[in-house]
Design an enzyme around this catalytic site. Sequence first.
Site, PDB file in Angstrom:
ATOM      1  N   SER A  11     -68.543   3.014  58.686  1.00 27.95           N
ATOM      2  CA  SER A  11     -67.361   3.597  59.331  1.00 27.95           C
ATOM      3  C   SER A  11     -66.262   2.534  59.433  1.00 27.95           C
ATOM      4  O   SER A  11     -66.428   1.525  60.125  1.00 27.95           O
ATOM      5  CB  SER A  11     -67.730   4.099  60.736  1.00 27.95           C
ATOM      6  OG  SER A  11     -66.575   4.537  61.407  1.00 27.95           O
ATOM      7  N   HIS A  36     -66.793   6.250  55.668  1.00 28.56           N
ATOM      8  CA  HIS A  36     -66.384   7.173  56.740  1.00 28.56           C
ATOM      9  C   HIS A  36     -65.084   6.667  57.360  1.00 28.56           C
ATOM     10  O   HIS A  36     -64.989   5.488  57.738  1.00 28.56           O
ATOM     11  CB  HIS A  36     -67.496   7.218  57.795  1.00 28.56           C
ATOM     12  CG  HIS A  36     -67.309   8.204  58.877  1.00 28.56           C
ATOM     13  ND1 HIS A  36     -67.593   9.553  58.728  1.00 28.56           N
ATOM     14  CD2 HIS A  36     -66.872   8.045  60.151  1.00 28.56           C
ATOM     15  CE1 HIS A  36     -67.345  10.168  59.887  1.00 28.56           C
ATOM     16  NE2 HIS A  36     -66.921   9.287  60.756  1.00 28.56           N
ATOM     17  N   ASP A  38     -62.343   7.311  60.348  1.00 28.83           N
ATOM     18  CA  ASP A  38     -62.145   8.002  61.628  1.00 28.83           C
ATOM     19  C   ASP A  38     -60.680   8.093  61.986  1.00 28.83           C
ATOM     20  O   ASP A  38     -60.070   7.095  62.362  1.00 28.83           O
ATOM     21  CB  ASP A  38     -62.876   7.238  62.745  1.00 28.83           C
ATOM     22  CG  ASP A  38     -64.368   7.374  62.617  1.00 28.83           C
ATOM     23  OD1 ASP A  38     -65.064   6.338  62.577  1.00 28.83           O
ATOM     24  OD2 ASP A  38     -64.831   8.515  62.532  1.00 28.83           O
ATOM     25  N   MET A  40     -57.871   9.361  64.492  1.00 30.17           N
ATOM     26  CA  MET A  40     -57.790   9.738  65.906  1.00 30.17           C
ATOM     27  C   MET A  40     -56.324   9.847  66.319  1.00 30.17           C
ATOM     28  O   MET A  40     -55.517   8.981  65.978  1.00 30.17           O
ATOM     29  CB  MET A  40     -58.465   8.674  66.776  1.00 30.17           C
ATOM     30  CG  MET A  40     -59.924   8.446  66.412  1.00 30.17           C
ATOM     31  SD  MET A  40     -60.616   7.136  67.445  1.00 30.17           S
ATOM     32  CE  MET A  40     -62.223   6.983  66.684  1.00 30.17           C
ATOM     33  N   HIS A  69     -62.989  11.931  58.841  1.00 35.63           N
ATOM     34  CA  HIS A  69     -63.392  12.614  60.083  1.00 35.63           C
ATOM     35  C   HIS A  69     -62.150  12.770  60.952  1.00 35.63           C
ATOM     36  O   HIS A  69     -61.665  11.794  61.524  1.00 35.63           O
ATOM     37  CB  HIS A  69     -64.455  11.739  60.761  1.00 35.63           C
ATOM     38  CG  HIS A  69     -64.906  12.239  62.083  1.00 35.63           C
ATOM     39  ND1 HIS A  69     -65.637  11.438  62.942  1.00 35.63           N
ATOM     40  CD2 HIS A  69     -64.756  13.414  62.722  1.00 35.63           C
ATOM     41  CE1 HIS A  69     -65.919  12.107  64.046  1.00 35.63           C
ATOM     42  NE2 HIS A  69     -65.390  13.322  63.930  1.00 35.63           N
ATOM     43  N   MET A  71     -60.471  13.525  64.078  1.00 32.96           N
ATOM     44  CA  MET A  71     -60.581  13.726  65.519  1.00 32.96           C
ATOM     45  C   MET A  71     -59.164  13.947  66.045  1.00 32.96           C
ATOM     46  O   MET A  71     -58.576  13.090  66.725  1.00 32.96           O
ATOM     47  CB  MET A  71     -61.241  12.510  66.185  1.00 32.96           C
ATOM     48  CG  MET A  71     -62.726  12.419  65.849  1.00 32.96           C
ATOM     49  SD  MET A  71     -63.467  10.847  66.301  1.00 32.96           S
ATOM     50  CE  MET A  71     -63.179   9.969  64.770  1.00 32.96           C
ATOM     51  N   MET A 142     -71.979  14.777  66.472  1.00 40.04           N
ATOM     52  CA  MET A 142     -71.577  13.528  67.114  1.00 40.04           C
ATOM     53  C   MET A 142     -72.693  13.074  68.048  1.00 40.04           C
ATOM     54  O   MET A 142     -73.148  13.856  68.879  1.00 40.04           O
ATOM     55  CB  MET A 142     -70.290  13.734  67.916  1.00 40.04           C
ATOM     56  CG  MET A 142     -69.031  13.942  67.082  1.00 40.04           C
ATOM     57  SD  MET A 142     -68.705  12.606  65.932  1.00 40.04           S
ATOM     58  CE  MET A 142     -68.462  11.240  67.052  1.00 40.04           C
ATOM     59  N   GLY A 147     -64.258   8.896  69.811  1.00 48.70           N
ATOM     60  CA  GLY A 147     -63.095   8.115  70.230  1.00 48.70           C
ATOM     61  C   GLY A 147     -63.279   6.620  70.075  1.00 48.70           C
ATOM     62  O   GLY A 147     -62.316   5.903  69.814  1.00 48.70           O
ATOM     63  N   PHE A 148     -64.508   6.145  70.211  1.00 49.68           N
ATOM     64  CA  PHE A 148     -64.700   4.692  70.147  1.00 49.68           C
ATOM     65  C   PHE A 148     -66.004   4.340  69.441  1.00 49.68           C
ATOM     66  O   PHE A 148     -66.991   5.080  69.539  1.00 49.68           O
ATOM     67  CB  PHE A 148     -64.738   4.091  71.571  1.00 49.68           C
ATOM     68  CG  PHE A 148     -63.444   4.246  72.305  1.00 49.68           C
ATOM     69  CD1 PHE A 148     -63.203   5.393  73.053  1.00 49.68           C
ATOM     70  CD2 PHE A 148     -62.438   3.285  72.192  1.00 49.68           C
ATOM     71  CE1 PHE A 148     -61.988   5.571  73.713  1.00 49.68           C
ATOM     72  CE2 PHE A 148     -61.219   3.456  72.847  1.00 49.68           C
ATOM     73  CZ  PHE A 148     -60.997   4.596  73.610  1.00 49.68           C
ATOM     74  N   GLY A 149     -65.995   3.205  68.737  1.00 53.18           N
ATOM     75  CA  GLY A 149     -67.234   2.693  68.165  1.00 53.18           C
ATOM     76  C   GLY A 149     -67.982   1.931  69.246  1.00 53.18           C
ATOM     77  O   GLY A 149     -67.487   1.749  70.368  1.00 53.18           O
ATOM     78  N   GLY A 150     -69.201   1.514  68.915  1.00 48.56           N
ATOM     79  CA  GLY A 150     -69.968   0.634  69.802  1.00 48.56           C
ATOM     80  C   GLY A 150     -70.540   1.296  71.051  1.00 48.56           C
ATOM     81  O   GLY A 150     -70.935   0.613  71.995  1.00 48.56           O
ATOM     82  N   ASP A 181     -73.240  10.521  63.849  1.00 43.16           N
ATOM     83  CA  ASP A 181     -72.099   9.609  63.912  1.00 43.16           C
ATOM     84  C   ASP A 181     -71.965   9.007  65.309  1.00 43.16           C
ATOM     85  O   ASP A 181     -71.653   9.709  66.262  1.00 43.16           O
ATOM     86  CB  ASP A 181     -70.844  10.426  63.564  1.00 43.16           C
ATOM     87  CG  ASP A 181     -69.598   9.587  63.513  1.00 43.16           C
ATOM     88  OD1 ASP A 181     -68.531  10.151  63.258  1.00 43.16           O
ATOM     89  OD2 ASP A 181     -69.682   8.364  63.732  1.00 43.16           O
ATOM     90  N   GLY A 182     -72.291   7.673  65.384  1.00 37.66           N
ATOM     91  CA  GLY A 182     -72.103   6.988  66.662  1.00 37.66           C
ATOM     92  C   GLY A 182     -73.419   6.457  67.205  1.00 37.66           C
ATOM     93  O   GLY A 182     -74.342   7.240  67.444  1.00 37.66           O
ATOM     94  N   GLY A 183     -73.489   5.142  67.389  1.00 36.50           N
ATOM     95  CA  GLY A 183     -74.697   4.544  67.957  1.00 36.50           C
ATOM     96  C   GLY A 183     -75.874   4.544  67.011  1.00 36.50           C
ATOM     97  O   GLY A 183     -77.035   4.599  67.435  1.00 36.50           O
ATOM     98  N   GLY A 203     -71.003   2.278  62.087  1.00 36.31           N
ATOM     99  CA  GLY A 203     -69.818   1.418  62.196  1.00 36.31           C
ATOM    100  C   GLY A 203     -70.268   0.005  62.542  1.00 36.31           C
ATOM    101  O   GLY A 203     -70.424  -0.863  61.683  1.00 36.31           O
TER     102      GLY A 203
HETATM  103  C1  DX5 Z   1     -66.482   7.463  66.993  1.00 34.17           C
HETATM  104  C2  DX5 Z   1     -66.481   7.528  65.480  1.00 34.17           C
HETATM  105  C3  DX5 Z   1     -67.653   6.804  64.874  1.00 34.17           C
HETATM  106  C4  DX5 Z   1     -67.689   5.342  65.162  1.00 34.17           C
HETATM  107  C5  DX5 Z   1     -69.058   4.805  64.822  1.00 34.17           C
HETATM  108  O1  DX5 Z   1     -65.543   8.364  67.492  1.00 34.17           O
HETATM  109  O2  DX5 Z   1     -66.525   8.867  65.040  1.00 34.17           O
HETATM  110  O3  DX5 Z   1     -67.625   6.976  63.445  1.00 34.17           O
HETATM  111  O4  DX5 Z   1     -66.743   4.655  64.445  1.00 34.17           O
HETATM  112  O5  DX5 Z   1     -69.349   3.970  65.828  1.00 34.17           O
HETATM  113  P1  DX5 Z   1     -70.583   2.950  65.896  1.00 34.17           P
HETATM  114  O6  DX5 Z   1     -69.944   1.615  66.011  1.00 34.17           O
HETATM  115  O7  DX5 Z   1     -71.342   3.391  67.097  1.00 34.17           O
HETATM  116  O8  DX5 Z   1     -71.371   3.109  64.615  1.00 34.17           O
HETATM  117 ZN    ZN Z   2     -66.634   9.407  62.815  1.00 38.71          ZN
END
Ligand code: DX5
Ligand code: ZN
Length: 224
Positions: A11, A36, A38, A40, A69, A71, A142, A147-150, A181-183, A203
């Site tokens: 990502s 990917h 993102d 936003m 993606h 958002m 999701m 909204g945020f990575g990590g 997607d995420g974590g 990501g």
């Molecule tokens: C969050 C995004 C994800 C994010 C992935 O809104 O859609 O794609 O970048 O985050 P992590 O860092 O958790 O892989």
């Molecule tokens: Zn995403």
Amino acid sequence: MDHHTNLILPSLLASDWSNVGAEVKRAEEAGAKWLHLDVMDGNFVDNISFGPQMVQVVRKQTRMYLDVHLMIHRPDHYLERFIKAGANNITIHVEARYDTSVADTLKRIRAAGLQCGLALHPDTPFEAAIPCARDIDLLLIMTVVPGFGGQPFMEKETMPKLAAARDYRDANGLGFHLEVDGGIYTTTAPIARSNGANLFVCGTSSFGPPDMKEAMRELAESVG
Ligand code: DX5
Ligand code: ZN
């Protein structure tokens, strides 16, 4: 490529933005087939990232499949710009506001020769995707609040939904990919795999480590 193929999707949100061109190349050399992106808008989600121009820039750097993606609210209003920018797949959120409708927007994405995806916020039940289940190439579950990575993986809130989506797809002879997607890390990816995911957006876990190739290998190994 069918939904039996597992892919790790770096990502771009988690990359070093001061060096996007080099980061895209790093992902490709690390073995990524899909990237990917993102998008936003600061309205649909409480963060602002980038728009179609970034997709255009990335398009010029790579032949990887660009998984965009959105958002954003009114994805139908902005759709043409992402299509022209060179996206290969465009995923829209069922919860967003539309000038037209989710169904119309999915049709327009496919009519332009791209693949289309529908994304569900962790709070949105799988049933919200059923009306469009026959008209999508991927369903994005999701696994964090968009909204945020990590952020940490939301296992109990999202895995039953993912398994329900897999069961519905298989019971109805459908073929859409299941993307999470995420974590997603080597610890959580296998959990998502066992509940039916085959596309894994990573990501922090892919762009974070200095040796991205090794990170991608470990992630791929974790989902067999
Ligand atoms: C969050 C995004 C994800 C994010 C992935 O809104 O859609 O794609 O970048 O985050 P992590 O860092 O958790 O892989
Ligand atoms: Zn995403």
